[in-house]
Scaffold this motif. Sequence first.
Motif, PDB file in Angstrom:
ATOM      1  N   MET A  11      50.824  -1.004 -14.041  1.00  0.00           N
ATOM      2  CA  MET A  11      49.394  -1.134 -13.775  1.00  0.00           C
ATOM      3  C   MET A  11      48.713  -1.757 -14.994  1.00  0.00           C
ATOM      4  O   MET A  11      48.918  -1.332 -16.123  1.00  0.00           O
ATOM      5  N   SER A  12      47.904  -2.816 -14.781  1.00  0.00           N
ATOM      6  CA  SER A  12      47.260  -3.501 -15.900  1.00  0.00           C
ATOM      7  C   SER A  12      46.138  -2.651 -16.474  1.00  0.00           C
ATOM      8  O   SER A  12      45.519  -1.845 -15.782  1.00  0.00           O
ATOM      9  N   GLN A  13      45.885  -2.850 -17.756  1.00  0.00           N
ATOM     10  CA  GLN A  13      44.790  -2.143 -18.405  1.00  0.00           C
ATOM     11  C   GLN A  13      43.465  -2.813 -18.054  1.00  0.00           C
ATOM     12  O   GLN A  13      43.392  -4.015 -17.818  1.00  0.00           O
ATOM     13  N   SER A  14      42.415  -2.016 -18.024  1.00  0.00           N
ATOM     14  CA  SER A  14      41.078  -2.540 -17.751  1.00  0.00           C
ATOM     15  C   SER A  14      40.346  -2.740 -19.068  1.00  0.00           C
ATOM     16  O   SER A  14      40.322  -1.854 -19.926  1.00  0.00           O
ATOM     17  N   VAL A  15      39.738  -3.922 -19.221  1.00  0.00           N
ATOM     18  CA  VAL A  15      39.068  -4.304 -20.467  1.00  0.00           C
ATOM     19  C   VAL A  15      37.620  -4.643 -20.168  1.00  0.00           C
ATOM     20  O   VAL A  15      37.322  -5.392 -19.230  1.00  0.00           O
ATOM     21  N   PHE A  16      36.722  -4.100 -20.978  1.00  0.00           N
ATOM     22  CA  PHE A  16      35.307  -4.443 -20.933  1.00  0.00           C
ATOM     23  C   PHE A  16      35.039  -5.344 -22.128  1.00  0.00           C
ATOM     24  O   PHE A  16      35.232  -4.946 -23.277  1.00  0.00           O
ATOM     25  N   LEU A  17      34.600  -6.584 -21.855  1.00  0.00           N
ATOM     26  CA  LEU A  17      34.457  -7.595 -22.896  1.00  0.00           C
ATOM     27  C   LEU A  17      32.999  -8.004 -23.054  1.00  0.00           C
ATOM     28  O   LEU A  17      32.345  -8.378 -22.088  1.00  0.00           O
ATOM     29  N   THR A  18      32.500  -7.961 -24.286  1.00  0.00           N
ATOM     30  CA  THR A  18      31.185  -8.518 -24.587  1.00  0.00           C
ATOM     31  C   THR A  18      31.366  -9.853 -25.307  1.00  0.00           C
ATOM     32  O   THR A  18      32.402 -10.113 -25.906  1.00  0.00           O
ATOM     33  N   GLY A  19      30.328 -10.688 -25.229  1.00  0.00           N
ATOM     34  CA  GLY A  19      30.421 -11.994 -25.883  1.00  0.00           C
ATOM     35  C   GLY A  19      31.330 -12.957 -25.157  1.00  0.00           C
ATOM     36  O   GLY A  19      31.889 -13.879 -25.759  1.00  0.00           O
ATOM     37  N   VAL A  35      39.437  -7.332 -15.928  1.00  0.00           N
ATOM     38  CA  VAL A  35      38.392  -7.637 -16.907  1.00  0.00           C
ATOM     39  C   VAL A  35      37.002  -7.474 -16.303  1.00  0.00           C
ATOM     40  O   VAL A  35      36.716  -7.965 -15.209  1.00  0.00           O
ATOM     41  N   THR A  36      36.153  -6.788 -17.043  1.00  0.00           N
ATOM     42  CA  THR A  36      34.722  -6.758 -16.774  1.00  0.00           C
ATOM     43  C   THR A  36      34.031  -7.420 -17.955  1.00  0.00           C
ATOM     44  O   THR A  36      34.248  -7.027 -19.103  1.00  0.00           O
ATOM     45  N   ALA A  37      33.222  -8.428 -17.683  1.00  0.00           N
ATOM     46  CA  ALA A  37      32.559  -9.174 -18.750  1.00  0.00           C
ATOM     47  C   ALA A  37      31.064  -8.919 -18.721  1.00  0.00           C
ATOM     48  O   ALA A  37      30.429  -9.007 -17.666  1.00  0.00           O
ATOM     49  N   ALA A  38      30.514  -8.599 -19.880  1.00  0.00           N
ATOM     50  CA  ALA A  38      29.063  -8.403 -20.016  1.00  0.00           C
ATOM     51  C   ALA A  38      28.449  -9.692 -20.522  1.00  0.00           C
ATOM     52  O   ALA A  38      28.845 -10.206 -21.582  1.00  0.00           O
ATOM     53  N   VAL A  39      27.496 -10.246 -19.755  1.00  0.00           N
ATOM     54  CA  VAL A  39      26.870 -11.520 -20.123  1.00  0.00           C
ATOM     55  C   VAL A  39      25.361 -11.428 -19.929  1.00  0.00           C
ATOM     56  O   VAL A  39      24.866 -10.593 -19.173  1.00  0.00           O
ATOM     57  N   SER A  66      37.721 -16.817 -12.679  1.00  0.00           N
ATOM     58  CA  SER A  66      37.755 -16.127 -11.390  1.00  0.00           C
ATOM     59  C   SER A  66      38.397 -14.759 -11.556  1.00  0.00           C
ATOM     60  O   SER A  66      39.161 -14.523 -12.497  1.00  0.00           O
ATOM     61  N   GLY A  67      38.074 -13.860 -10.644  1.00  0.00           N
ATOM     62  CA  GLY A  67      38.672 -12.532 -10.684  1.00  0.00           C
ATOM     63  C   GLY A  67      38.128 -11.642 -11.775  1.00  0.00           C
ATOM     64  O   GLY A  67      38.776 -10.666 -12.159  1.00  0.00           O
ATOM     65  N   VAL A  68      36.935 -11.957 -12.286  1.00  0.00           N
ATOM     66  CA  VAL A  68      36.326 -11.171 -13.357  1.00  0.00           C
ATOM     67  C   VAL A  68      35.067 -10.491 -12.832  1.00  0.00           C
ATOM     68  O   VAL A  68      34.217 -11.144 -12.217  1.00  0.00           O
ATOM     69  N   ASP A  69      34.950  -9.192 -13.045  1.00  0.00           N
ATOM     70  CA  ASP A  69      33.718  -8.491 -12.711  1.00  0.00           C
ATOM     71  C   ASP A  69      32.677  -8.802 -13.781  1.00  0.00           C
ATOM     72  O   ASP A  69      32.986  -8.791 -14.974  1.00  0.00           O
ATOM     73  N   ILE A  70      31.460  -9.063 -13.358  1.00  0.00           N
ATOM     74  CA  ILE A  70      30.412  -9.458 -14.299  1.00  0.00           C
ATOM     75  C   ILE A  70      29.286  -8.441 -14.303  1.00  0.00           C
ATOM     76  O   ILE A  70      28.809  -8.020 -13.249  1.00  0.00           O
ATOM     77  N   VAL A  71      28.886  -8.051 -15.499  1.00  0.00           N
ATOM     78  CA  VAL A  71      27.726  -7.189 -15.692  1.00  0.00           C
ATOM     79  C   VAL A  71      26.686  -8.006 -16.437  1.00  0.00           C
ATOM     80  O   VAL A  71      26.929  -8.457 -17.563  1.00  0.00           O
ATOM     81  N   ALA A  72      25.529  -8.240 -15.825  1.00  0.00           N
ATOM     82  CA  ALA A  72      24.482  -9.042 -16.447  1.00  0.00           C
ATOM     83  C   ALA A  72      23.426  -8.145 -17.081  1.00  0.00           C
ATOM     84  O   ALA A  72      23.115  -7.073 -16.559  1.00  0.00           O
TER      85      ALA A  72
END
Length: 319
Positions: free
Chosen positions: A1-9, A29-33, A42-48
């Motif tokens: 199972m892949s690890q979940s990463v929350f990325l800023t920047g 991946v969840t990316a904060a933008v 593609s395939g990235v969850d985005i938090v605005a």
Amino acid sequence: MSQSVFLTGATGFVGGALLRRLVADNFSVTAAVRNGAVLDASGVDIVAFESFESARWDECLTGIDVVVHCAARVHVMDDKEADPLVAFRKVNVEATLNLAQKAAEAGVRRFVFISSIKVNGEGTALGRPYTAEDRPAPGDPYGVSKMEAEQGLRALAARIGMEVVIIRPVLVYGPGVKANFLNMMRWLDKGLPLPFGAINNGRSLVALDNLVDLIITAATHPSAANQTFLVSDGEDLSTTQLLKKMASALGKPAHLLPVPSWMLSTAATMLGKQSLSQRLCGSLQVDISKNKELMQWTPPVSVDDALKATAHHYRELKK
């Protein structure tokens, strides 16, 4: 199972490259933008969010294994803020510690903080590199803010138990690099004569791909927990050597005039450009042996190959 990463920047120079690598390596991946930002992935969850300082992270971090925090108020020349330290602290210290606190409360296992070599200081004596264990000696508000963020994160880790990993990169270069590195490529590409043919300093640099590889290793390796790492290519260059290698990567001759370093430094001081003189003529070296000892990590990309990739991207953009 892949690890979940929350990325800023994730829209930045380092964060964007890291995002692409995380997706390629099948991380979740969840990316904060910022609102309105566009991600080429593609395939990235985005938090605005509207503002990093005021963002609410409570629900975004549920189920996240690792936070990689690349977002920051970066070092700028000729800062126009009335009090630069206050501005840096607001983003680089207060907002960082708020995110880390929320991550800890959400059960995040590890928090990877992209700091800066400026925490160590502004330069070294030739052949006496910084180490991760050296006493911090930041010389400007940006470096102070990064140091204070590190201190706050370590205190949080000790109090709550979330693992914290701190990475201090030196100057990062690679495809899409801007600022002084891009200016040097332009000078060489135009064939301009440059007075940098007799500089015998030592500079540590880090290719973007090497930094990204180190970040992923530090995010996942058990021995990285609660450690601080410096990162470079492991091959230090003088300014003269760098310009020659860069010119070669561009397929251009390097027209370097052998002006003595002391003369360049004197001229820079007279023009009020001491910081530029330090970057061109002074030394700044780092020791990355700790990375290999603790994580068996060595830079996967050579300086020559990284410069070729950087030059190729530069030439493609010119077409």
